[in-house]
Design a protein around this motif. Structure first.
Motif, short mmCIF file in Angstrom:
data_model
loop_
_atom_site.label_atom_id
_atom_site.label_comp_id
_atom_site.label_asym_id
_atom_site.label_seq_id
_atom_site.Cartn_x
_atom_site.Cartn_y
_atom_site.Cartn_z
N LYS A 142 41.14 50.08 42.72
CA LYS A 142 41.27 49.52 41.38
C LYS A 142 41.59 50.62 40.38
O LYS A 142 41.27 51.79 40.60
CB LYS A 142 39.97 48.82 40.95
N GLU B 65 38.94 43.00 37.93
CA GLU B 65 39.75 42.45 39.01
C GLU B 65 40.68 43.51 39.61
O GLU B 65 40.86 44.58 39.05
CB GLU B 65 40.60 41.28 38.51
N VAL C 175 45.83 41.04 40.52
CA VAL C 175 45.21 39.85 39.92
C VAL C 175 45.27 39.95 38.40
O VAL C 175 45.57 38.97 37.70
CB VAL C 175 43.74 39.71 40.39
N ARG C 176 44.98 41.13 37.87
CA ARG C 176 45.02 41.33 36.41
C ARG C 176 46.45 41.11 35.88
O ARG C 176 46.64 40.49 34.84
CB ARG C 176 44.54 42.74 36.06
N ALA D 213 36.62 39.67 34.88
CA ALA D 213 36.65 38.21 35.04
C ALA D 213 35.53 37.50 34.31
O ALA D 213 35.64 36.31 34.00
CB ALA D 213 36.60 37.88 36.53
#
Length: 640
Positions: free
Chosen positions: A341, A379, A383-384, A415
């Motif tokens: 991430k 996230e 996904v972001r 989220a």
């Protein structure tokens, strides 16, 4: 007769200072620019490694010496532009710092050190040096051959394309080590090859430095003007003086290192002095003598001096929260890489000060909250992006002072908490909830033992797993935790803590014959109500004051005290505000405002609901200090 000094008495100081040096090294390494490392930062890291190495050598901590010696070499070469950093090199150096922390802990607790881990780390760090030297040597050679070889051919007629590069590079390799030995007759007849020996270069070409083994190195490591050889010879300070002693001399005049047990003892003594001073005030007020006025003047002066002394001593215990916050850039960096991430850590309010006793207990709860936010809050980058968010998530650590509290928040733009999942989990576990639960009530569920909405529990964390422990740890510090969350926008965990665990400004009140202390920061005002201001809504007694409804909490009912005033219009209502609720606390009477020394009730008796501690009053009696946040739970869940 033995004149030897027992060095073990200095182990504690050395280990504590070494931990500080490691924190400095880690912080500077995390911020180091790989392409253009700051010279001052490199100097600071070098000095930290050197200080640990020097001290460990004196005390015979050989494992520390082994690792820091190699680290010192790396940073010394880096200071001279002879070592190149990379992300993997930084990772290896951070792992070395982790090992040094482990070794310090082992030496502090007189444990056996892991010799194999030390040897492995030393070899790994040494390989960084040899690998960098080999790479740097090759780069220098390639650069030299490129510049000198191709510079020659640009000015001279080109050789046949088939062997141009071979002859050019073969020529320079031969001449780096020895003179012509006839191995390349063709090259000797070329003007270019005779250039260096005959020194008859065209005027258009600058006269180059003769190529020989010895002149090459100085072109790379020649000292800057500030650090010339002559300058070094002139000042030439002893190494220990330049690093350790100079640092010590600069700090000795402004600070000293004191054992925390001595400070704690001093705090307790000044607390007892405050109590004694209060007793003297009570006695002085009862004396009726010609000298009473002079006595009261002296007691007033004593009270002022005692308060200043108390505040000064308490300030010694205060430390900036940066002591806790500064360890999280490393945590975020390592976990974000592990989880694939992208996360930016923002730290605000690190200069906010809090009691040292709280600092040490904050580390575990904050670490858990940060790991949760990284693992389940923020996230994955893809996904972001799909949600229209930046790839890089933002995790914020913030501290600020609000009244008599320190508020520490851990927030992310991830989220957020899933309200429906939490409600479903509560039903599955048989937890009873109101018909229309508020967000505040739902978020509190994740701090129930074993409560988690995570799809799977990872080795990093599971949101909700262990949150009950976090809550218990914070409540043990006389604090509380609150949660705010918006689906898709992120979550915020706020920790409320008292400034200090020892002193409290409060209002003393009485119920029947029992004395209580209410924290002053929670009091808005006090009032004796008129009958028309009192109402009853949904079986809840209410004070209607200036178009605002205040639920009434009777202290004598909460504490089960007999003989107290039961009629609201004859009692005193103290308006209390907490982060959870606003209410009116009903007491018999108000005694006055005063500063009290907090004593643990659990340590000497047991935990009492609604009570945060106790104190000794001037007449020697014991007064209970109210926990107003706990009392706010007595307010019924009704919208007023």
């Amino acid at each position: 007769m033995s004149d030897e000094i027992d060095l073990s008495q200095f182990h504690g100081v050395f280990i504590e200072e070494s931990y500080e040096h490691l924190d400095t090294m880690e912080r500077l390494l995390m911020a180091l620019s790989i392409e253009a490392p700051d010279k001052e930062d490199l100097n600071s890291i070098f000095r930290a490694a050197h200080s640990i190495k020097g001290g460990s050598g004196i005390f015979g901590f050989d494992a520390l010496t082994t690792v820091t010696h190699v680290m010192e070499n790396i940073f010394d070469k880096a200071r001279q532009n002879l070592f190149n950093f990379s992300a993997s090199v930084i990772d290896d150096l951070l792992k070395a710092i982790d090992l040094l922390r482990t070794l310090l802990n082992d030496y502090a607790e007189a444990k056996d050190v892991d010799v194999s881990a030390v040897d492995k780390m030393a070899k790994q760090l040494e390989s960084l040096i040899s690998k960098d030297e080999k790479q740097d040597k090759q780069e220098q050679q390639d650069k030299q051959e490129h510049e000198e070889g191709f510079g020659f051919f640009e000015e001279q007629p080109s050789a046949p394309s088939s062997n141009q590069d071979d002859e050019a590079f073969g020529f320079f390799e031969e001449n780096l080590v020895k003179s012509d030995n006839g191995a390349n007759k063709e090259s000797d007849t070329e003007d270019g090859f005779g250039f260096f020996e005959l020194n008859d270069a065209p005027e258009s070409l600058p006269t180059p430095t003769p190529i020989a083994p010895t002149p090459i190195a100085p072109t790379t490591i020649a000292p800057t003007p500030k650090e010339s050889d002559s300058t070094k010879q002139d000042k030439k300070p002893p190494p220990q003086k330049s690093i350790n002693q100079a640092k010590t001399e600069s700090l000795e005049s402004s600070s000293i290192r004191v054992d925390t047990t001595k400070v704690d003892s001093l705090v307790n003594l000044v607390g007892e002095l405050v109590i004694t001073q209060s007793m003297l005030n009570v006695i002085g007020a009862e004396i009726d003598a010609p000298q009473k006025e002079r006595l009261m003047t002296a007691l007033a002066e004593l009270e002022r001096n005692t308060r200043e002394l108390q505040e000064s001593i308490m300030s010694i215990r205060m430390l900036p929260l940066s002591f806790v916050f500064n360890r999280f850039p490393r945590v975020v960096r390592d976990l974000s890489l592990k989880l694939n991430k992208k996360v930016e850590l923002v730290i605000e309010g690190g200069q906010t000060e809090i009691d040292k006793g709280l600092i040490e207990k904050l580390v575990d709860p904050l670490t858990h909250l940060v790991r949760n936010s990284l693992d389940h809050g923020i996230e994955m980058p893809e996904v972001r992006q799909a949600q229209g968010k930046p790839e890089e998530g933002i995790l914020t650590l913030k501290a600020e002072q609000k009244g008599g509290n320190i508020v520490i928040s851990v927030s992310d733009d991830g989220a957020g908490l899933n309200r429906e999942k939490i409600l479903q989990k509560a039903k599955d576990k048989g937890i009873t909830l109101p018909a229309n639960p508020t967000d505040f009530q739902i978020w509190q569920l994740i701090m129930a033992p074993g409560f988690s909405t995570a799809a799977e529990v990872t080795d990093v964390s599971g949101r909700g797993v262990g949150m009950d422990v976090v809550k218990r740890n914070i409540e043990a510090m006389s604090g509380r935790i609150e949660i705010n969350s918006i689906a898709g926008a992120g979550s915020e965990f706020q920790i409320y803590l008292p400034l200090t665990l020892a002193i409290l400004d409060g209002m003393s009140v009485v119920v029947a014959d029992q004395l209580f202390i209410i924290p002053l920061v929670n009091i808005i005002e006090s009032i004796q109500p008129s009958p028309d201001q009192l109402k009853n809504i949904s079986n809840q007694k209410i004070l209607d004051l200036r178009n605002t409804y205040w639920p009434i909490v009777s202290l004598h009912e909460v504490m089960d005290i007999e003989g107290a005033e039961t009629q609201e219009q004859k009692a005193i209502l103290i308006l209390i505000e907490t982060t959870k609720a606003r209410f009116a606390l009903m007491v018999d009477n108000i005694i006055g405002q005063q500063q009290v020394v907090i004593k643990s009730l659990e340590q000497h008796y047991r935990r009492v609901k609604g009570v945060g501690g106790a104190t000794i009053m001037g007449d020697g009696s014991v007064a209970l200090i109210l926990d107003v946040d706990s009392l706010s739970t007595q307010v019924k869940e009704t919208d007023f």
